[in-house]
Design an enzyme around this catalytic site. Structure first.
Site, PDB file in Angstrom:
ATOM      1  N   LYS A   6      -7.442  -9.842  10.683  1.00  0.00           N
ATOM      2  CA  LYS A   6      -6.402 -10.488  11.156  1.00  0.00           C
ATOM      3  C   LYS A   6      -6.182 -10.116  12.717  1.00  0.00           C
ATOM      4  O   LYS A   6      -6.455  -9.178  13.117  1.00  0.00           O
ATOM      5  CB  LYS A   6      -5.228 -10.050  10.328  1.00  0.00           C
ATOM      6  CG  LYS A   6      -4.718  -8.542  10.493  1.00  0.00           C
ATOM      7  CD  LYS A   6      -3.852  -8.371  11.600  1.00  0.00           C
ATOM      8  CE  LYS A   6      -3.547  -6.516  11.717  1.00  0.00           C
ATOM      9  NZ  LYS A   6      -3.099  -6.179  12.893  1.00  0.00           N
TER      10      LYS A   6
ATOM     11  N   ASP B 150      -0.485  -3.947   5.577  1.00  0.00           N
ATOM     12  CA  ASP B 150      -1.346  -5.070   5.802  1.00  0.00           C
ATOM     13  C   ASP B 150      -2.138  -5.566   4.950  1.00  0.00           C
ATOM     14  O   ASP B 150      -2.844  -6.528   5.275  1.00  0.00           O
ATOM     15  CB  ASP B 150      -2.075  -4.759   7.165  1.00  0.00           C
ATOM     16  CG  ASP B 150      -1.737  -4.846   8.524  1.00  0.00           C
ATOM     17  OD1 ASP B 150      -0.458  -5.389   8.717  1.00  0.00           O
ATOM     18  OD2 ASP B 150      -2.345  -4.332   9.522  1.00  0.00           O
TER      19      ASP B 150
HETATM   20  C1  LIG Z   1       0.240  -2.461  13.415  1.00  0.00           C
HETATM   21  C2  LIG Z   1      -0.011  -3.395  12.540  1.00  0.00           C
HETATM   22  C3  LIG Z   1       0.216  -4.924  12.512  1.00  0.00           C
HETATM   23  O1  LIG Z   1      -0.112  -5.762  11.725  1.00  0.00           O
HETATM   24  O2  LIG Z   1      -1.316  -3.705  12.325  1.00  0.00           O
HETATM   25  P1  LIG Z   1      -2.904  -2.816  13.022  1.00  0.00           P
HETATM   26  O3  LIG Z   1      -2.828  -3.338  14.263  1.00  0.00           O
HETATM   27  O4  LIG Z   1      -2.743  -1.423  12.661  1.00  0.00           O
HETATM   28  O5  LIG Z   1      -3.960  -3.214  12.178  1.00  0.00           O
HETATM   29  C4  LIG Z   1       0.505  -2.852  11.129  1.00  0.00           C
HETATM   30  O6  LIG Z   1       1.767  -2.993  11.302  1.00  0.00           O
HETATM   31  C5  LIG Z   1      -0.184  -1.449  10.500  1.00  0.00           C
HETATM   32  O7  LIG Z   1      -0.121  -1.777   9.067  1.00  0.00           O
HETATM   33  P2  LIG Z   1      -1.095  -0.697   8.431  1.00  0.00           P
HETATM   34  O8  LIG Z   1      -2.392  -0.330   9.061  1.00  0.00           O
HETATM   35  O9  LIG Z   1      -1.255  -1.304   7.158  1.00  0.00           O
HETATM   36  O10 LIG Z   1       0.030   0.403   8.110  1.00  0.00           O
HETATM   37  P3  LIG Z   1       0.294   1.639   7.101  1.00  0.00           P
HETATM   38  O11 LIG Z   1      -0.818   1.931   6.642  1.00  0.00           O
HETATM   39  O12 LIG Z   1       1.062   0.836   6.246  1.00  0.00           O
HETATM   40  O13 LIG Z   1       1.088   2.537   7.953  1.00  0.00           O
HETATM   41  C6  LIG Z   1       0.659   3.269   9.000  1.00  0.00           C
HETATM   42  C7  LIG Z   1       1.451   3.980   9.783  1.00  0.00           C
HETATM   43  O14 LIG Z   1       1.848   3.114  10.804  1.00  0.00           O
HETATM   44  C8  LIG Z   1       3.193   3.168  11.161  1.00  0.00           C
HETATM   45  N1  LIG Z   1       3.704   2.013  10.790  1.00  0.00           N
HETATM   46  C9  LIG Z   1       3.288   0.732   9.963  1.00  0.00           C
HETATM   47  C10 LIG Z   1       3.789  -0.397   9.428  1.00  0.00           C
HETATM   48  C11 LIG Z   1       5.283  -0.635   9.851  1.00  0.00           C
HETATM   49  N2  LIG Z   1       5.771  -1.663   9.561  1.00  0.00           N
HETATM   50  N3  LIG Z   1       5.919   0.433  10.806  1.00  0.00           N
HETATM   51  C12 LIG Z   1       5.181   1.552  10.963  1.00  0.00           C
HETATM   52  O15 LIG Z   1       5.785   2.175  11.725  1.00  0.00           O
HETATM   53  C13 LIG Z   1       3.810   4.197  10.220  1.00  0.00           C
HETATM   54  O16 LIG Z   1       3.649   5.229  11.252  1.00  0.00           O
HETATM   55  C14 LIG Z   1       2.846   4.182   9.165  1.00  0.00           C
HETATM   56  O17 LIG Z   1       2.846   5.539   8.741  1.00  0.00           O
END
Ligand SMILES: C[C@@](CO)(OP(=O)(O)O)[C@H](O)COP(=O)(O)OP(=O)(O)OC[C@H]1O[C@@H](n2ccc(N)nc2=O)[C@H](O)[C@@H]1O
Ligand SMILES: Nc1ncnc2c1ncn2[C@@H]1O[C@H](COP(=O)(O)OP(=O)(O)O)[C@@H](O)[C@H]1O
Length: 321
Positions: free
Chosen positions: A16, A146
């Site tokens: 994504k 995600d």
């Molecule tokens: C930033 C994003 C944008 O889509 O994706 P990535 O770039 O990592 O793929 C997401 O919010 C990542 O989602 P995901 O990787 O599933 O996160 P999770 O496992 O739920 O959380 C991992 C950590 O990210 C932080 N977290 C995640 C989601 C959110 N809305 N707020 C947060 O602060 C928290 O510190 C949490 O402990």
């Protein structure tokens, strides 16, 4: 007595990019409130589940060396969750996973989430659990913010911590160039860096999401390019200042706009059409600002059994007169 070994099940699942990522304040549970628009791209992983007495995970492909093969693999957590749900022993679930990575690891493109979503769908089939999409989505949200989107795919508006989804109309296909970095970046580190930046200054925040939703509905990449925005970009650039050069190089190579994908460090460049994407990819790969580039398009569907995909459907039997 003859025992029937179930056939392995393979699921293909997309990466994504967040076209819009508005990050609110940290909540008491540590997560940040989001308003985000996800788009699923044609950069995919494949996960195969097969019945086996010796449990385990094999990982192949892009960045395989940096993917854990033990209990911390998000796909294995999905196995344990469904094993528990279906009354199996989560420590001896009787399955092996084979993961073929095409999605960059720790790249902000939800690779681990994709594998977890694929595993849920594959096990639902292998173990004949008959869970519907909504139930699978609830299990997905337990695994990560995600993961529900990796199941759903397409283009969607995500709220809450990103797990509450509504499909979004996106007319036409958009064409992207993806610049992969040499090393990954941790998601929690990016959120922490954003909190730190916000405590000491006022980094720009992305605006309202509605204009971007209108651009998606219009299908005009030029309009969409003006509206791409990611609050985590400042954090990713602060942790990895070299990303500034990458973002500049993509636009100089002819992309309409560039953005850090989610928490980074992968950068995604929106291009006018498929031919332009190939030209931008060629020029960007010569600029020496990233490890490698990929061309991708979106939206594409979410996690899907490979046998359900048209290209893999067996040809109907021929009738001879
Ligand atoms: C930033 C994003 C944008 O889509 O994706 P990535 O770039 O990592 O793929 C997401 O919010 C990542 O989602 P995901 O990787 O599933 O996160 P999770 O496992 O739920 O959380 C991992 C950590 O990210 C932080 N977290 C995640 C989601 C959110 N809305 N707020 C947060 O602060 C928290 O510190 C949490 O402990
Ligand atoms: N199946 C998996 N594929 C990739 N990484 C995984 C997987 N399971 C756990 N991880 C861990 O999750 C971290 C984040 O990886 P990934 O989901 O690819 O990135 P992001 O959260 O930036 O989208 C990796 O550093 C890796 O240690």
């Amino acid at each position: 007595m003859l025992s029937v070994v179930p056939t392995p099940i393979t699921v293909r699942v997309p990466a994504k990019v967040n076209l819009h990522l508005s990050v609110g304040d940290a909540r008491p549970d540590g997560y940040h409130e989001l308003v985000t628009v996800f788009q699923a791209l044609s950069l995919t992983d494949e996960v195969t589940v097969l019945a086996a007495e010796e449990p385990g995970i094999d990982v192949h492909g892009e960045g395989a060396d940096s993917v854990p093969t033990g209990a911390s693999n998000l796909a294995w957590k999905a196995v344990q969750l469904l094993a528990e749900h279906s009354g199996r022993d989560p420590e001896e679930p009787g399955v092996r996973l084979s993961i073929n990575k095409g999605i960059p690891v720790a790249g902000g493109m939800a690779g681990g989430s994709a594998d977890a979503a694929a595993t849920l769908l594959a096990l639902n089939q292998l173990w004949r659990l008959e869970l519907g999409r909504d139930e699978l989505s609830e299990f997905a949200a337990k695994l990560g913010s995600d993961v529900p989107f990796s199941l759903q795919g397409g283009t969607a508006l995500g709220t809450g911590r990103g797990e509450r989804l509504v499909p979004v109309l996106a007319r036409h296909t958009f064409h992207w160039v993806i610049a992969l970095d040499r090393r990954g970046l941790s998601t929690p580190a990016a959120y922490t860096e954003l909190d730190r930046l916000r405590a000491e200054s006022r980094p720009n925040r992305v605006g309202e999401v509605e204009p971007l939703l209108e651009a998606l509905a219009s299908g005009d990449p030029r309009q969409l390019a003006l509206l791409l925005g990611n609050d985590l970009q400042a954090a990713a650039v602060s942790l990895r200042p070299g990303l500034r050069r990458t973002l500049r190089a993509g636009v100089q190579a002819g992309a309409l706009a560039g953005i850090v994908s989610g928490s980074g460090p992968t950068c995604a460049f929106l291009c006018t059409d498929a031919d332009a994407a190939v030209r931008v990819a060629a020029e960007l790969s010569g600029a020496g600002v990233c490890r490698t580039v990929r061309v991708a398009h979106g939206p594409v569907p979410g996690a899907k059994l490979v046998s359900e995909e048209p290209a893999h459907r067996p040809t109907p039997p021929q009738v001879h007169a």
